[in-house]
Design a protein around this motif. Sequence first.
Motif, short mmCIF file in Angstrom:
data_model
loop_
_atom_site.label_atom_id
_atom_site.label_comp_id
_atom_site.label_asym_id
_atom_site.label_seq_id
_atom_site.Cartn_x
_atom_site.Cartn_y
_atom_site.Cartn_z
N ASP A 31 0.58 5.98 -3.59
CA ASP A 31 0.08 6.39 -4.91
C ASP A 31 -0.89 5.37 -5.50
O ASP A 31 -1.25 5.46 -6.68
CB ASP A 31 1.23 6.67 -5.87
N ALA A 32 -1.30 4.40 -4.72
CA ALA A 32 -2.27 3.36 -5.10
C ALA A 32 -1.66 2.26 -5.95
O ALA A 32 -2.37 1.35 -6.38
CB ALA A 32 -3.50 3.94 -5.79
N LYS A 33 -0.37 2.31 -6.16
CA LYS A 33 0.30 1.24 -6.90
C LYS A 33 0.89 0.23 -5.93
O LYS A 33 1.40 0.61 -4.88
CB LYS A 33 1.42 1.81 -7.78
N VAL A 34 0.80 -1.04 -6.29
CA VAL A 34 1.42 -2.09 -5.50
C VAL A 34 2.24 -2.97 -6.43
O VAL A 34 1.97 -3.04 -7.64
CB VAL A 34 0.39 -2.96 -4.73
N GLU A 40 7.59 -13.73 1.24
CA GLU A 40 7.79 -13.27 2.63
C GLU A 40 7.23 -11.87 2.86
O GLU A 40 6.72 -11.56 3.93
CB GLU A 40 9.29 -13.26 3.00
N VAL A 41 7.34 -11.01 1.86
CA VAL A 41 6.95 -9.61 1.99
C VAL A 41 5.54 -9.36 1.49
O VAL A 41 4.79 -8.57 2.05
CB VAL A 41 7.96 -8.69 1.26
N GLY A 42 5.15 -10.01 0.41
CA GLY A 42 3.84 -9.77 -0.18
C GLY A 42 3.89 -8.55 -1.09
O GLY A 42 4.92 -8.24 -1.68
N PHE A 43 2.78 -7.83 -1.16
CA PHE A 43 2.71 -6.63 -1.99
C PHE A 43 3.38 -5.46 -1.26
O PHE A 43 3.20 -5.28 -0.07
CB PHE A 43 1.26 -6.28 -2.33
N ASN A 44 4.12 -4.68 -2.01
CA ASN A 44 4.84 -3.54 -1.45
C ASN A 44 4.20 -2.24 -1.89
O ASN A 44 3.51 -2.20 -2.92
CB ASN A 44 6.30 -3.58 -1.93
N ARG A 45 4.46 -1.17 -1.14
CA ARG A 45 3.94 0.15 -1.44
C ARG A 45 5.01 1.18 -1.14
O ARG A 45 5.89 0.95 -0.31
CB ARG A 45 2.71 0.44 -0.57
N LEU A 46 4.89 2.37 -1.73
CA LEU A 46 5.76 3.49 -1.41
C LEU A 46 4.98 4.49 -0.57
O LEU A 46 3.83 4.80 -0.86
CB LEU A 46 6.25 4.18 -2.68
N PHE A 47 5.62 5.01 0.46
CA PHE A 47 5.01 6.00 1.33
C PHE A 47 5.74 7.32 1.20
O PHE A 47 6.92 7.35 0.85
CB PHE A 47 5.07 5.53 2.79
N SER A 132 -13.94 15.52 6.44
CA SER A 132 -13.59 14.48 5.47
C SER A 132 -12.83 15.10 4.31
O SER A 132 -13.09 16.23 3.91
CB SER A 132 -14.86 13.79 4.97
N ALA A 133 -11.89 14.31 3.79
CA ALA A 133 -11.08 14.79 2.67
C ALA A 133 -10.75 13.64 1.73
O ALA A 133 -10.79 12.47 2.12
CB ALA A 133 -9.80 15.42 3.19
N THR A 134 -10.42 14.00 0.51
CA THR A 134 -10.02 13.02 -0.50
C THR A 134 -9.03 13.66 -1.46
O THR A 134 -8.61 14.80 -1.27
CB THR A 134 -11.24 12.45 -1.26
N VAL A 135 -8.67 12.89 -2.48
CA VAL A 135 -7.71 13.32 -3.50
C VAL A 135 -8.43 13.55 -4.82
O VAL A 135 -9.54 13.06 -5.03
CB VAL A 135 -6.60 12.25 -3.67
N PRO A 136 -7.79 14.28 -5.75
CA PRO A 136 -8.45 14.57 -7.03
C PRO A 136 -8.81 13.33 -7.85
O PRO A 136 -9.76 13.37 -8.64
CB PRO A 136 -7.40 15.40 -7.79
N THR A 149 -11.17 18.50 -1.10
CA THR A 149 -10.38 17.71 -2.04
C THR A 149 -9.02 18.38 -2.17
O THR A 149 -8.94 19.57 -2.47
CB THR A 149 -11.06 17.62 -3.42
N THR A 150 -7.98 17.61 -1.94
CA THR A 150 -6.62 18.15 -1.97
C THR A 150 -6.19 18.55 -3.37
O THR A 150 -6.73 18.06 -4.36
CB THR A 150 -5.60 17.13 -1.43
N GLU A 151 -5.19 19.42 -3.43
CA GLU A 151 -4.53 19.71 -4.70
C GLU A 151 -3.51 18.61 -4.99
O GLU A 151 -3.32 18.22 -6.13
CB GLU A 151 -3.82 21.06 -4.65
N ARG A 152 -2.84 18.15 -3.95
CA ARG A 152 -1.83 17.11 -4.11
C ARG A 152 -2.50 15.77 -4.40
O ARG A 152 -3.57 15.48 -3.90
CB ARG A 152 -0.98 17.00 -2.85
N VAL A 153 -1.81 14.97 -5.19
CA VAL A 153 -2.36 13.68 -5.61
C VAL A 153 -1.97 12.58 -4.63
O VAL A 153 -1.14 12.78 -3.75
CB VAL A 153 -1.91 13.32 -7.05
N SER A 154 -2.55 11.43 -4.84
CA SER A 154 -2.29 10.24 -4.01
C SER A 154 -0.80 9.99 -3.85
O SER A 154 -0.06 9.97 -4.83
CB SER A 154 -2.91 9.00 -4.66
N GLY A 155 -0.38 9.80 -2.60
CA GLY A 155 1.00 9.44 -2.32
C GLY A 155 1.99 10.57 -2.46
O GLY A 155 3.19 10.37 -2.25
N ALA A 156 1.55 11.77 -2.78
CA ALA A 156 2.44 12.92 -2.98
C ALA A 156 2.21 13.97 -1.89
O ALA A 156 2.09 15.16 -2.17
CB ALA A 156 2.23 13.52 -4.36
#
Length: 181
Positions: A31-34, A40-47, A132-136, A149-156
């Motif tokens: 979802d573009a959030k970190v 040891e881990v650094g920045f984390n993300r959710l998939f 090619s594709a992207t998000v809204p 362009t997808t209907e679903r948003v980043s990370g969803a």
Amino acid sequence: MRDLRIESKKFEAKLKKIKVACFDLDGILTDAKVWWASEEVGFNRLFNVYDGYGMKLLMNAGIKVGVITGGNSVSVQKRIDQLKLDFCYAGNEDKREAFLDLMKRYQVQGEEILYMGDELFDIPLLKRSGFSATVPSACIEVREIVDYTTERVSGAACAREVIDMLRYAQGIIPHVPEIDG
């Protein structure tokens, strides 16, 4: 939600040529959030697990799947390893060299690569890709040049939306066994 079986028919000629599916990570697979986890881990993300399962479906069908991302962290590497993706180029926002290496590694042309990205530095890859594709939420410069362009948003599960279109266009229908007895 659009019927992706119908949607895929609009792009069938392009999608049928795809041999490699490549995704940006931050803003597409996340979802573009970190957040900072630790030294040891650094920045984390959710998939999103729907994206991961979709990638596995493509790999099982013989399509090469991976990521080209400007970011990098322990969590990124762990997710890539868990999914057993075919490739991962991480840690460089200038993604052009990675894209060219990808073409050489798998002996494919740009028209045989699906690329999904959302940021200005993705534009060279989006322009060179066969689909090619992207998000809204992508900037206007990106949304103006992509095929979809997808209907679903980043990370969803936005990547899964595009993966399913590719599956329908190429006739990739996974076997779902029945329960016996």
